[in-house]
Design a protein around this motif. Structure first.
Motif, PDB file in Angstrom:
ATOM      1  N   TRP A  31       0.785  -1.231   0.000  1.00 28.35           N
ATOM      2  CA  TRP A  31       0.000   0.000   0.000  1.00 28.35           C
ATOM      3  C   TRP A  31       0.823   1.292   0.000  1.00 28.35           C
ATOM      4  O   TRP A  31       0.283   2.372   0.204  1.00 28.35           O
ATOM      5  N   GLN A  65      -3.009  -1.113  -4.001  1.00 25.22           N
ATOM      6  CA  GLN A  65      -4.328  -0.497  -3.826  1.00 25.22           C
ATOM      7  C   GLN A  65      -5.459  -1.523  -3.804  1.00 25.22           C
ATOM      8  O   GLN A  65      -6.563  -1.268  -4.279  1.00 25.22           O
ATOM      9  N   SER A  68      -7.375  -0.295   1.761  1.00 28.51           N
ATOM     10  CA  SER A  68      -6.735   0.788   2.502  1.00 28.51           C
ATOM     11  C   SER A  68      -5.726   0.213   3.495  1.00 28.51           C
ATOM     12  O   SER A  68      -5.848  -0.951   3.901  1.00 28.51           O
ATOM     13  N   ARG A 165      -0.473  14.626  12.187  1.00 25.89           N
ATOM     14  CA  ARG A 165      -1.008  13.354  11.727  1.00 25.89           C
ATOM     15  C   ARG A 165      -0.496  12.224  12.617  1.00 25.89           C
ATOM     16  O   ARG A 165       0.678  12.161  12.956  1.00 25.89           O
ATOM     17  N   VAL A 185      -4.977  10.031   9.811  1.00 26.81           N
ATOM     18  CA  VAL A 185      -4.880   9.883   8.366  1.00 26.81           C
ATOM     19  C   VAL A 185      -3.883   8.767   8.060  1.00 26.81           C
ATOM     20  O   VAL A 185      -2.819   8.694   8.683  1.00 26.81           O
ATOM     21  N   PRO A 188      -0.585   7.237   2.960  1.00 23.96           N
ATOM     22  CA  PRO A 188      -0.657   7.777   1.595  1.00 23.96           C
ATOM     23  C   PRO A 188      -1.400   9.108   1.476  1.00 23.96           C
ATOM     24  O   PRO A 188      -1.289   9.798   0.458  1.00 23.96           O
ATOM     25  N   LYS A 189      -2.170   9.491   2.497  1.00 22.26           N
ATOM     26  CA  LYS A 189      -2.964  10.715   2.438  1.00 22.26           C
ATOM     27  C   LYS A 189      -2.300  11.903   3.143  1.00 22.26           C
ATOM     28  O   LYS A 189      -2.870  12.996   3.187  1.00 22.26           O
ATOM     29  N   VAL A 190      -1.101  11.705   3.679  1.00 14.88           N
ATOM     30  CA  VAL A 190      -0.494  12.752   4.493  1.00 14.88           C
ATOM     31  C   VAL A 190      -0.123  13.983   3.674  1.00 14.88           C
ATOM     32  O   VAL A 190      -0.324  15.125   4.107  1.00 14.88           O
ATOM     33  N   TYR A 191       0.427  13.794   2.474  1.00 17.71           N
ATOM     34  CA  TYR A 191       0.840  14.950   1.658  1.00 17.71           C
ATOM     35  C   TYR A 191      -0.354  15.882   1.447  1.00 17.71           C
ATOM     36  O   TYR A 191      -0.262  17.097   1.666  1.00 17.71           O
ATOM     37  N   GLU A 192      -1.457  15.323   1.015  1.00 18.34           N
ATOM     38  CA  GLU A 192      -2.653  16.123   0.749  1.00 18.34           C
ATOM     39  C   GLU A 192      -3.135  16.821   2.020  1.00 18.34           C
ATOM     40  O   GLU A 192      -3.532  17.990   1.999  1.00 18.34           O
ATOM     41  N   THR A 193      -3.094  16.088   3.144  1.00 14.44           N
ATOM     42  CA  THR A 193      -3.570  16.633   4.409  1.00 14.44           C
ATOM     43  C   THR A 193      -2.736  17.835   4.851  1.00 14.44           C
ATOM     44  O   THR A 193      -3.275  18.848   5.306  1.00 14.44           O
ATOM     45  N   ASN A 196      -3.053  20.915   2.326  1.00 11.16           N
ATOM     46  CA  ASN A 196      -4.316  21.628   2.459  1.00 11.16           C
ATOM     47  C   ASN A 196      -4.461  22.335   3.805  1.00 11.16           C
ATOM     48  O   ASN A 196      -5.513  22.933   4.085  1.00 11.16           O
TER      49      ASN A 196
END
Length: 336
Positions: A31, A65, A68, A165, A185, A188-193, A196
């Protein structure tokens, strides 16, 4: 032999061997991106060892993928894949004894810690049956965790109130102890978090910040001696898949992994960690906090250790004996 040499040999063996037709092909769920050390080093070695142990009757392929990160154990139980790696902190409540290897203050690299994690699990912690429904074939620990921030601080007294995070486990205990707000989170979602503005930073070892390009949004990395925590993982396999390959090959597969493979995987995490630190140093800053700058964390360590021991005792296992196994095994590996 150096890990990089071993990794190169593993990849060569894997590519060569998988060209031959095997009777059974595992579906391996992963993942994080293909360039992560799990996919670049650990899984190829895993497949190579299994092919060797079964005389080529069992091989494997990595797929991405499929589920999750928190759902990897369920994926294996439900038959969606045959092997996977799981971060125990993503499943709070289910995995408690695995927090013991995560406590700050343990001395040794990730190879030593991973071997110790496996040995403590086999001798004591496995009695809690937290991996019910899957078969753990290796345990891993990533390099000592660091704090990565979007802003500069001069001491840990200044981090109170920051949104960080958290992946769970002892990481979450440290975060709370430093009066930071947790943001749940998956990796894989940390960059976006962060990009933003939902989070001000994260805890991670070095390899993960490089692979996920977090150096672009988190230019300040803070270290304390021994790390803020260590992250606990296991590599698991499907009971049904092991049954399907027959008793002899199933036993051979498990014998080829275990403690030795756990140490190998830990070494890969150490190598990946150095890559990440070098990546951060090339564009940002890596700052060591000691003395007054780390005093707030230093004061937390004994209470975190005591709290984790209490949690593990509540699972009905001898937490103190398990911790002694961890410490003695890490010392054994560190002296080699």
């Amino acid at each position: 032999m150096k890990l990089s040499t071993l990794a190169a040999a593993a990849v060569t063996t894997w590519v060569t061997a998988t060209s031959a037709l095997a009777e059974k092909e595992m579906v391996i769920s992963s993942w994080l991106p293909p360039t992560h050390i799990m996919n670049e080093i650990v899984w190829p070695e895993f497949i190579s060892r299994i092919e060797t142990a079964t005389d080529g009757r069992v091989t494997g392929k990595i797929e991405y993928q499929l589920a999750s990160p928190p759902s990897q154990a369920d994926l294996i139980e439900d038959g969606g894949a045959d092997a996977a790696w799981i971060f125990h902190g993503y499943n709070p409540g289910r995995f408690v004894t695995t927090k013991l290897i995560e406590i700050p203050g343990l001395e040794g690299d990730s190879a030593a810690a991973s071997a110790a994690h496996w040995r403590a699990h086999q001798e004591i912690l496995g009695e809690a049956n937290e991996h019910d429904g899957v078969v753990p074939v290796a345990m891993m620990v990533h390099a000592p965790g660091m704090l990565h921030l979007s802003q500069e601080v001069s001491s840990l007294d200044e981090v109170a109130g920051l949104k960080i995070r958290s992946g769970g486990g002892v990481m979450g205990d440290v975060l709370a102890g430093l009066d930071m707000a947790g943001v749940q989170v998956a990796a894989p979602k940390v960059y976006e978090t962060v990009a933003n503005g939902v989070a001000d930073g994260t805890f991670f070892p070095g390899d993960t910040i490089a692979i996920l390009r977090l150096t672009e949004v988190l230019p300040y990395t803070y270290r304390v001696p021994g790390g803020f925590y260590r992250g606990s993982f296991s590599i698991i396999m499907s009971e049904e898949f092991l049954d399907s390959v027959g008793e002899e090959d199933a036993a051979a597969i498990q014998a080829a992994l275990g403690e030795d493979f756990s140490a190998f995987a830990g070494s890969a995490w150490d190598e990946g960690n150095m890559r990440g630190i070098e990546a951060q140093q090339s564009t940002g800053q890596v700052i060591d906090l000691t003395g007054d700058a780390s005093a707030k964390f230093d004061a937390l360590v004994p209470s975190i250790q005591d709290a984790v021991l209490e949690e593990v005792r509540a699972k009905g296992v001898d937490a103190d004996a398990a911790l002694e196994i961890i410490r003695s095994t890490m010392a054994e590996y560190s002296s080699q």
